[in-house]
Design a protein around this motif. Structure first.
Motif, short mmCIF file in Angstrom:
data_model
loop_
_atom_site.label_atom_id
_atom_site.label_comp_id
_atom_site.label_asym_id
_atom_site.label_seq_id
_atom_site.Cartn_x
_atom_site.Cartn_y
_atom_site.Cartn_z
N ALA A 166 0.98 -1.14 0.17
CA ALA A 166 0.14 0.02 -0.04
C ALA A 166 0.78 1.29 -0.12
CB ALA A 166 -1.07 -0.11 1.21
N VAL A 167 2.06 1.02 0.56
CA VAL A 167 2.70 2.38 0.88
C VAL A 167 3.40 2.69 -0.79
CG1 VAL A 167 5.33 2.97 1.47
CG2 VAL A 167 3.36 2.24 3.36
N PHE A 168 3.83 1.60 -1.34
CA PHE A 168 4.45 1.66 -2.63
C PHE A 168 3.42 2.21 -3.54
CE2 PHE A 168 8.05 -0.72 -0.79
CZ PHE A 168 9.24 0.04 -1.52
N MET A 169 2.07 1.80 -3.49
CA MET A 169 1.18 2.07 -4.32
C MET A 169 0.73 3.68 -4.02
SD MET A 169 -0.91 1.51 -6.73
CE MET A 169 -0.50 -0.19 -7.07
N VAL A 170 0.70 3.85 -2.86
CA VAL A 170 0.67 5.33 -2.69
C VAL A 170 1.54 6.23 -3.19
CG1 VAL A 170 0.41 7.13 -0.74
CG2 VAL A 170 -1.06 4.70 -0.59
N LEU A 171 3.04 5.84 -2.96
CA LEU A 171 4.10 6.46 -3.58
C LEU A 171 3.94 6.71 -5.04
CD1 LEU A 171 6.68 7.74 -3.08
CD2 LEU A 171 7.95 5.49 -3.63
N LEU A 172 3.46 5.84 -5.82
CA LEU A 172 3.21 5.93 -7.17
C LEU A 172 2.11 6.88 -7.48
CD1 LEU A 172 3.74 2.36 -8.60
CD2 LEU A 172 5.15 4.35 -9.02
N LEU A 173 1.01 6.82 -6.94
CA LEU A 173 -0.03 7.54 -6.94
C LEU A 173 0.33 8.97 -6.72
CD1 LEU A 173 -2.97 5.67 -5.11
CD2 LEU A 173 -2.69 6.02 -7.59
N ASN A 174 1.03 9.44 -5.48
CA ASN A 174 1.52 10.71 -5.29
C ASN A 174 2.35 11.44 -6.23
OD1 ASN A 174 0.20 10.43 -3.02
ND2 ASN A 174 2.04 10.19 -1.63
N ILE A 175 3.33 10.37 -6.91
CA ILE A 175 4.13 10.75 -7.83
C ILE A 175 3.22 11.34 -9.26
CG2 ILE A 175 5.99 10.13 -9.55
CD1 ILE A 175 7.05 8.51 -7.40
N PHE A 176 2.38 10.57 -9.67
CA PHE A 176 1.72 10.87 -11.05
C PHE A 176 0.39 11.25 -10.91
CE2 PHE A 176 4.98 7.53 -11.85
CZ PHE A 176 5.76 8.43 -12.52
N ILE A 177 -0.44 10.82 -9.88
CA ILE A 177 -1.98 11.20 -10.11
C ILE A 177 -2.52 12.31 -9.04
CG2 ILE A 177 -4.19 10.13 -9.90
CD1 ILE A 177 -2.99 7.55 -10.96
N VAL A 178 -2.26 11.94 -7.70
CA VAL A 178 -2.98 12.93 -6.61
C VAL A 178 -2.02 12.60 -5.43
CG1 VAL A 178 -4.60 11.08 -5.69
CG2 VAL A 178 -5.08 13.47 -5.77
N GLN A 179 -2.22 13.67 -4.72
CA GLN A 179 -1.43 13.87 -3.38
C GLN A 179 -2.24 14.52 -2.49
OE1 GLN A 179 2.93 14.56 -3.63
NE2 GLN A 179 3.03 13.94 -1.41
N LEU A 180 -1.97 14.35 -1.26
CA LEU A 180 -2.92 15.01 -0.16
C LEU A 180 -1.87 15.75 0.68
CD1 LEU A 180 -5.06 12.08 1.49
CD2 LEU A 180 -5.59 13.83 -0.56
N TYR A 181 -2.23 17.03 1.04
CA TYR A 181 -1.11 17.85 1.84
C TYR A 181 -1.86 18.50 2.86
CZ TYR A 181 1.96 17.85 -2.33
OH TYR A 181 2.85 17.39 -3.10
N GLU A 182 -1.14 18.66 3.79
CA GLU A 182 -1.61 19.58 5.11
C GLU A 182 -0.81 20.88 5.09
OE1 GLU A 182 -2.18 17.66 9.43
OE2 GLU A 182 -0.16 18.84 9.30
N ILE A 183 -1.59 21.66 5.36
CA ILE A 183 -1.13 23.11 5.44
C ILE A 183 -0.42 23.32 6.60
CG2 ILE A 183 -1.75 25.56 5.14
CD1 ILE A 183 -2.54 23.98 2.77
N PRO A 184 0.99 23.98 6.51
CA PRO A 184 1.83 23.82 7.74
C PRO A 184 2.09 25.29 8.25
CG PRO A 184 3.18 23.98 5.76
CD PRO A 184 1.63 23.59 5.22
N SER A 185 1.44 26.19 7.61
CA SER A 185 1.64 27.69 8.10
C SER A 185 0.49 28.51 7.78
CB SER A 185 3.00 28.16 7.45
OG SER A 185 2.67 28.56 6.04
N GLU A 186 0.42 29.84 8.20
CA GLU A 186 -0.44 30.67 7.95
C GLU A 186 -0.38 31.75 7.07
OE1 GLU A 186 -2.73 30.93 11.91
OE2 GLU A 186 -1.28 32.46 11.76
#
Length: 587
Positions: A166-186
């Motif tokens: 699952a980790v590697f699959m998510v890695l491929l998804l993050n590289i080429f398709i979609v990624q989730l981000y958390e806003i770190p600052s204001e």
């Protein structure tokens, strides 16, 4: 699908994996050396279990082993690809392209084989395979009844296997398709608050294989107002740092976001990637003054206000709606501070240069008169460094300046030059609002500093006691004005920006190059963005005055090439109460 066809597909898969391994061969004595053996050893085991044991020996016990190797094939080859390009020497684009093509064919064949090796379809391949499947089901049932420990271990291993995949699959998804981000600052308040979570689609933004230029084509064209995620250009983009970023991302996911190794050389967490808004596009030259963004192009050579920027640029957080304000951790300015800022800008715009020159001459003449009345015993000639002429130093050390000037042979001459040299040639700014504003601000500061030094001299010549100096109403009023001016200068680089890209030496305009963009945060007083460097230095407020006041700056605008841009924020899914498509939802 019969066994013979699956065997042929397996042979093709192993051939492409072997050719891929050959493309990773390296002669360099660095980490790239391990790419070839890692990929080759994995391919040899894959061929041994599938071609030899499963098909040649007809040992159906190796169906599960073959499936495991096929499932890990894309990931092991991808990691090997990264290792090969992690060395000291790069690889040619053609070799990268060949490796990627071979990787794709190997992955496609592995996915097809996995489809037919799925327990749902094995029974359809042959009667022998169907009988074996039924036998394995019965064995698992019996072993589960006999040994709870063995079944528990088997279940644990299956969960670990699923997690790693699952980790590697998510890695491929993050590289080429979609990624989730958390806003770190204001920096994007009020659009985004800290801990907001957003979805970024990458496919249209030309994602590339790690450490290479091979990938999907660029389709996305960014427009002003788009909120984008991009690699921070303040950090090095060399091969070593890119490898570290890739591995830190892998560790980050393997530890379920608990361990983040993406740190700089000092061990501090990197602000990478960044989330900002596109404020300037290719073919534009920008300038920002008093919080207003201006732009011009070759077709429209005069600077014009970018009206849309005011829709998202936020200067006074005290004015945002209460439901958002309670989630903001840092309000850079109070309502009173913001009012003072506006009053300084209004005073600067209304500054009459003719009246200012007369006032400066008067101050210098009065000081010269006092200088002559002081003791005839004068020390050598003085000069002040740029650091001593900083806004802070001029105001806080006015007593020191006064004493130094009155006791120096050239004190009166230097002070006269400081106050009046600018009058000899007042420049033409030709629409450069930033340079004109800083020129005027420089005069405001010098005028006030001159008044403070003159007042000190008047008090000194009157032989008054120190406690009388401290209670002097004129000087106290000057100090209050000095505090307001100093505070404004502290905010100067957050409120304004010089012409960018800077004009050529001959004065001709330069523009943001093709496929490049300029980004700023919405929360302009709390955003270290593409306007700024991560270093600070002392510089003159204006180049049009040899005796200019200086201040500490980090102003160093830069644009970002689309190759550094990962995609646009497409959806905010957390918090649920503010879920929706980002754009201008913070107002």
């Amino acid at each position: 699908m019969n066994i013979k066809k699956i065997q042929t597909l397996s042979f093709a898969c192993c051939i492409f994996a072997a050719l891929f391994s050959l493309s990773l061969f390296s002669f360099n004595a660095d980490i790239s050396l391990i790419a070839f053996p890692v990929s080759t050893i994995f391919t040899v085991f894959l061929a041994f279990f599938m071609l030899k044991k499963l098909f040649s020996d007809s040992n159906l016990a190796f169906i599960a082993v073959s499936r495991e190797f096929l499932q890990y094939l894309p990931y092991v080859l991808l990691v090997s690809f990264v290792f090969r390009r992690a060395g000291n020497s790069g690889t040619p684009f053609v070799l990268d392209l060949i490796s990627v093509i071979l990787w794709l064919f190997a992955c496609i064949f592995s996915l097809v084989i996995l489809h037919y090796l799925n327990p749902k379809y094995i029974s359809k391949i042959s009667k022998e395979w169907s009988n074996y499947l039924e036998l394995k089901k019965a064995e698992r049932k019996n072993s589960a009844n006999k040994s709870f420990l063995k079944s528990g271990i088997r279940e644990l291993l299956s969960w670990i296997d699923a997690l790693v995949q699952a980790v590697f699959m998510v890695l491929l998804l993050n590289i080429f398709i979609v990624q989730l981000y958390e806003i770190p600052s204001e920096s994007m308040v009020p659009e985004f608050l800290i801990k907001d979570r957003v979805v970024v689609f990458k496919t249209l933004s030309g994602p590339k294989f790690p450490l290479s230029e091979v990938g999907l084509p660029y389709i996305k064209k960014y427009n002003r107002g788009d909120i984008v995620v991009f690699r921070n250009p303040h950090y090095a983009a060399d091969r070593k740092s890119e490898v570290r970023t890739f591995l830190s991302q892998l560790v980050y996911m393997c530890t379920l976001t608990k361990v983040n190794l993406n740190v700089d050389e000092n061990g501090n967490q990197k602000a990478d990637p960044l989330v900002k808004r596109v404020c300037g596009v290719e073919g534009e030259q920008l300038m920002m003054q008093d919080g207003i963004l201006y732009a011009r192009t070759k077709k429209s050579p005069d600077f014009k206000v970018v009206e849309s920027d005011s829709k998202w640029a936020t200067w006074n957080l005290n004015a945002v709606k209460p439901s958002l304000k309670k989630g903001i951790r840092d309000l850079p300015l109070t309502e009173s501070d913001y009012a003072d800022l506006l009053s300084v800008e209004e005073e600067r715009r209304n500054l009459n240069l003719k009246e200012t020159s007369s006032e400066c001459k008067k101050i210098s003449d009065n000081f010269a008169s006092i200088w002559k009345r002081t003791s005839n015993t004068k020390s050598g000639k003085l000069s002040f460094s740029d650091e001593q002429l900083s806004v802070y130093s001029l105001f806080i050390n006015s007593n020191y300046f006064t004493a130094s000037l009155l006791s120096s042979q050239n004190g009166s001459d230097w002070f006269t030059a400081f106050m009046t040299d600018w009058i000899l040639k007042i420049p033409e700014f030709n629409g450069d609002l930033y340079s004109e504003a800083n020129y005027r601000l420089n005069l405001m500061i010098k005028l006030l500093a001159g008044k403070m030094i003159l007042r000190n001299a008047e008090l000194y010549i009157s032989s008054l006691q120190n406690d009388v100096w401290q209670r002097d109403s004129i000087q106290n009023e000057n100090l209050q004005k000095a505090q307001k001016l100093y505070t404004y200068v502290m905010l100067l680089d957050l409120r304004n920006m010089p012409v960018f890209p800077a004009n050529a030496d001959d004065g001709s305009a330069r523009y943001i190059p093709k496929n490049c963009y300029f980004m700023m945060g919405d929360n302009r007083f709390n955003s270290l963005d593409m306007r700024h460097s991560y270093d600070r230095w002392n510089t003159k407020l204006t180049v049009f005055d040899a005796y200019s006041v200086t201040y500490t700056t980090d102003m160093q605008p830069q644009y970002v090439n689309r190759s550094r841009m990962l995609g646009s924020t497409s959806y905010r899914f957390w918090p649920v109460s503010r879920a929706g498509i980002p754009g201008n939802t913070g107002r």
